[in-house]
Design an enzyme around this catalytic site. Structure first.
Site, PDB file in Angstrom:
ATOM      1  N   LEU A  20     -47.748  54.469 -11.449  1.00  0.00           N
ATOM      2  CA  LEU A  20     -48.428  54.296 -12.936  1.00  0.00           C
ATOM      3  C   LEU A  20     -47.661  53.930 -13.998  1.00  0.00           C
ATOM      4  O   LEU A  20     -48.111  53.442 -14.997  1.00  0.00           O
ATOM      5  CB  LEU A  20     -49.345  55.598 -13.210  1.00  0.00           C
ATOM      6  CG  LEU A  20     -50.211  55.991 -12.196  1.00  0.00           C
ATOM      7  CD1 LEU A  20     -50.899  57.330 -12.518  1.00  0.00           C
ATOM      8  CD2 LEU A  20     -51.433  55.052 -11.941  1.00  0.00           C
ATOM      9  N   LYS A  75     -31.704  56.457  -6.706  1.00  0.00           N
ATOM     10  CA  LYS A  75     -31.289  57.281  -7.709  1.00  0.00           C
ATOM     11  C   LYS A  75     -29.886  57.533  -7.714  1.00  0.00           C
ATOM     12  O   LYS A  75     -29.292  57.744  -8.768  1.00  0.00           O
ATOM     13  CB  LYS A  75     -32.190  58.491  -7.927  1.00  0.00           C
ATOM     14  CG  LYS A  75     -33.418  58.190  -8.301  1.00  0.00           C
ATOM     15  CD  LYS A  75     -34.258  59.284  -8.815  1.00  0.00           C
ATOM     16  CE  LYS A  75     -35.982  59.010  -9.139  1.00  0.00           C
ATOM     17  NZ  LYS A  75     -36.700  60.142  -9.298  1.00  0.00           N
ATOM     18  N   ASP A 111     -36.411  61.881 -15.550  1.00  0.00           N
ATOM     19  CA  ASP A 111     -36.767  62.953 -14.843  1.00  0.00           C
ATOM     20  C   ASP A 111     -36.705  64.269 -15.474  1.00  0.00           C
ATOM     21  O   ASP A 111     -37.465  65.320 -16.017  1.00  0.00           O
ATOM     22  CB  ASP A 111     -36.591  62.975 -13.510  1.00  0.00           C
ATOM     23  CG  ASP A 111     -37.212  61.609 -12.559  1.00  0.00           C
ATOM     24  OD1 ASP A 111     -38.084  61.054 -13.020  1.00  0.00           O
ATOM     25  OD2 ASP A 111     -36.360  61.266 -11.752  1.00  0.00           O
ATOM     26  N   GLY A 135     -39.126  74.523  -3.794  1.00  0.00           N
ATOM     27  CA  GLY A 135     -38.763  72.989  -3.757  1.00  0.00           C
ATOM     28  C   GLY A 135     -37.621  72.784  -4.189  1.00  0.00           C
ATOM     29  O   GLY A 135     -37.350  72.230  -5.455  1.00  0.00           O
ATOM     30  N   ALA A 136     -36.605  72.187  -3.438  1.00  0.00           N
ATOM     31  CA  ALA A 136     -35.289  72.029  -3.682  1.00  0.00           C
ATOM     32  C   ALA A 136     -34.658  70.613  -3.464  1.00  0.00           C
ATOM     33  O   ALA A 136     -33.529  70.084  -3.186  1.00  0.00           O
ATOM     34  CB  ALA A 136     -34.280  72.903  -3.023  1.00  0.00           C
TER      35      ALA A 136
HETATM   36  P1  NAD Z   1     -38.553  65.746  -1.297  1.00  0.00           P
HETATM   37  O1  NAD Z   1     -38.994  65.437   0.024  1.00  0.00           O
HETATM   38  O2  NAD Z   1     -37.140  65.350  -1.788  1.00  0.00           O
HETATM   39  O3  NAD Z   1     -38.453  67.297  -1.251  1.00  0.00           O
HETATM   40  C1  NAD Z   1     -39.461  68.493  -1.118  1.00  0.00           C
HETATM   41  C2  NAD Z   1     -38.720  69.885  -0.874  1.00  0.00           C
HETATM   42  O4  NAD Z   1     -39.819  70.554  -0.658  1.00  0.00           O
HETATM   43  C3  NAD Z   1     -38.068  69.716   0.509  1.00  0.00           C
HETATM   44  O5  NAD Z   1     -36.801  70.385   0.343  1.00  0.00           O
HETATM   45  C4  NAD Z   1     -38.887  70.466   1.569  1.00  0.00           C
HETATM   46  O6  NAD Z   1     -38.039  71.195   2.443  1.00  0.00           O
HETATM   47  C5  NAD Z   1     -39.511  71.332   0.459  1.00  0.00           C
HETATM   48  N1  NAD Z   1     -40.709  72.179   1.154  1.00  0.00           N
HETATM   49  C6  NAD Z   1     -41.898  71.372   1.629  1.00  0.00           C
HETATM   50  N2  NAD Z   1     -42.904  71.988   1.675  1.00  0.00           N
HETATM   51  C7  NAD Z   1     -42.591  73.304   1.525  1.00  0.00           C
HETATM   52  C8  NAD Z   1     -43.160  74.396   1.359  1.00  0.00           C
HETATM   53  N3  NAD Z   1     -44.518  74.828   1.872  1.00  0.00           N
HETATM   54  N4  NAD Z   1     -42.642  75.704   0.777  1.00  0.00           N
HETATM   55  C9  NAD Z   1     -41.239  75.494   0.469  1.00  0.00           C
HETATM   56  N5  NAD Z   1     -40.603  74.181   0.294  1.00  0.00           N
HETATM   57  C10 NAD Z   1     -41.329  73.170   0.877  1.00  0.00           C
HETATM   58  O7  NAD Z   1     -39.648  65.381  -2.451  1.00  0.00           O
HETATM   59  P2  NAD Z   1     -39.439  65.257  -4.207  1.00  0.00           P
HETATM   60  O8  NAD Z   1     -38.841  64.014  -4.462  1.00  0.00           O
HETATM   61  O9  NAD Z   1     -38.631  66.478  -4.405  1.00  0.00           O
HETATM   62  O10 NAD Z   1     -40.891  65.209  -4.379  1.00  0.00           O
HETATM   63  C11 NAD Z   1     -41.831  66.445  -4.460  1.00  0.00           C
HETATM   64  C12 NAD Z   1     -43.165  66.423  -5.128  1.00  0.00           C
HETATM   65  O11 NAD Z   1     -42.790  66.425  -6.637  1.00  0.00           O
HETATM   66  C13 NAD Z   1     -43.798  64.878  -4.700  1.00  0.00           C
HETATM   67  O12 NAD Z   1     -44.543  65.182  -3.487  1.00  0.00           O
HETATM   68  C14 NAD Z   1     -44.468  64.680  -5.978  1.00  0.00           C
HETATM   69  O13 NAD Z   1     -45.584  65.221  -5.979  1.00  0.00           O
HETATM   70  C15 NAD Z   1     -43.793  65.344  -7.040  1.00  0.00           C
HETATM   71  N6  NAD Z   1     -42.990  64.721  -8.103  1.00  0.00           N
HETATM   72  C16 NAD Z   1     -43.596  64.752  -9.202  1.00  0.00           C
HETATM   73  C17 NAD Z   1     -43.018  63.969 -10.357  1.00  0.00           C
HETATM   74  C18 NAD Z   1     -43.796  64.195 -11.629  1.00  0.00           C
HETATM   75  O14 NAD Z   1     -43.241  63.316 -12.621  1.00  0.00           O
HETATM   76  N7  NAD Z   1     -44.422  64.823 -12.080  1.00  0.00           N
HETATM   77  C19 NAD Z   1     -41.744  63.142 -10.174  1.00  0.00           C
HETATM   78  C20 NAD Z   1     -41.332  63.292  -8.941  1.00  0.00           C
HETATM   79  C21 NAD Z   1     -41.906  64.026  -7.755  1.00  0.00           C
END
Ligand code: NAD
Length: 286
Positions: A20, A75, A111, A135-136
């Site tokens: 978007l 990135k 970000d 979430g790391a």
């Molecule tokens: P990523 O795949 O790099 O990281 C996700 C992490 O979550 C991983 O380390 C995974 O092991 C962990 N994980 C998954 N399920 C889990 C659970 N149930 N409990 C604990 N840990 C869990 O993904 P990312 O790039 O960090 O993105 C994560 C989410 O953030 C995306 O799906 C997106 O919806 C959101 N996001 C939002 C924005 C925004 O601007 N609002 C920007 C980027 C990403």
């Protein structure tokens, strides 16, 4: 007659068709009376490898682009192709915005600044003594840095992948030596959340394709603020459960909008109307 130079901006990444961000930038450009074009440069569609990001940067600069947004998987790859990196992006080791200025390519991370701006605006006065980050991954890393810059006293990082949580906590602790940062296993949430001021959810759980809540909603309590960074949908199952438990909440739309607000300002030098961009974003998502 003198015509101002049009702004030319792009987004580099993989699978960025549904983003978007182009619509957000262009609508704000139009509203500001600017001639503002924002193009997606989708690596997959162009048959380019992520490692070619430096080449694309050189082309974009020669073709007169004013700036670029950079997303997954470039990135980190973009770092070594920049002339300068601002302090926030450099400490984070990730750049999502590049501005071409006087022949130089300068990297930023909106970000992180975007999460911080959205948080400050939508959860003013939120207690920050003890915060849990779930979430790391890439987004969690940007959010963690923002939380520490906002003044969190104790940050607990939790991820299903404990090694990832541990690595992030160590990295953050090194960068912010005055703050207590530690990693915890997922099953420790039942101990951490009852005493925490806030929790930030940064896993994909709750997205349309990964429905549900990442942890037991029975752990939510009215003294806890809850921030979800998932924004498709905006109103996730976690946020609904949090409101039902009496928590203050922050949806992922704030971070998504403010990363664009901050990038627009960096690229044009013009302060965008954040409220107008927010309204536009919420219309697009709805
Ligand atoms: P990523 O795949 O790099 O990281 C996700 C992490 O979550 C991983 O380390 C995974 O092991 C962990 N994980 C998954 N399920 C889990 C659970 N149930 N409990 C604990 N840990 C869990 O993904 P990312 O790039 O960090 O993105 C994560 C989410 O953030 C995306 O799906 C997106 O919806 C959101 N996001 C939002 C924005 C925004 O601007 N609002 C920007 C980027 C990403």
């Amino acid at each position: 007659m003198n015509h101002p130079q049009p702004y030319l901006v792009g987004l580099i990444g993989n699978g960025i068709g549904p983003s978007l961000t182009p619509a957000l930038h262009m609508a704000e450009g139009r509203a500001q009376g600017l001639d503002y074009v924002y193009r997606t440069l989708d690596l997959g569609a162009l048959g380019l490898a992520p490692e070619q990001v430096g080449e694309i940067l050189r082309w974009a600069r020669s073709l007169g682009y004013n700036g670029l947004n950079i997303t997954h998987p470039c990135k980190q790859l973009v770092l070594r192709h920049l002339d300068d990196i601002d302090e926030v992006a450099a400490t984070l080791g990730a750049v999502n915005t590049v501005v071409f200025e006087g022949g130089r390519a300068i990297g930023y991370n909106t970000d992180t600044t975007g999460f911080a701006h959205g948080f400050t605006e939508a959860l003013p006065g939120a207690a920050l003594d003890s915060v849990v980050l779930i979430g790391a991954g890439g987004a969690g890393t940007a959010v963690a840095d923002a939380l520490l810059r906002l003044g969190v006293g104790h940050l607990s990082v939790v991820d299903l992948d404990v090694d990832r949580a541990t690595a992030l906590a160590q990295e953050l602790g090194g960068r912010h030596p005055l703050t207590r940062v530690d990693a915890s296993s997922f099953d420790k949430l039942s101990v951490l959340l009852p005493g925490a001021d806030g929790v930030v959810h940064a896993t994909p759980t709750g997205m349309a394709e990964h429905p549900g809540i990442a942890f037991d909603a029975a752990l939510l309590h009215p003294k806890l603020w809850v921030a979800d960074i998932v924004y498709r949908p905006l109103d996730t199952a976690l946020l609904r459960a949090a409101r039902a438990a009496g928590c203050r909440t922050l949806d992922g739309g704030h971070m998504a909008v403010y990363q664009a607000v901050d990038a627009f300002a960096l690229i044009t030098g013009i302060a965008p109307d954040a409220a107008r961009m927010t309204a536009h974003f919420r219309n697009l998502v709805a």
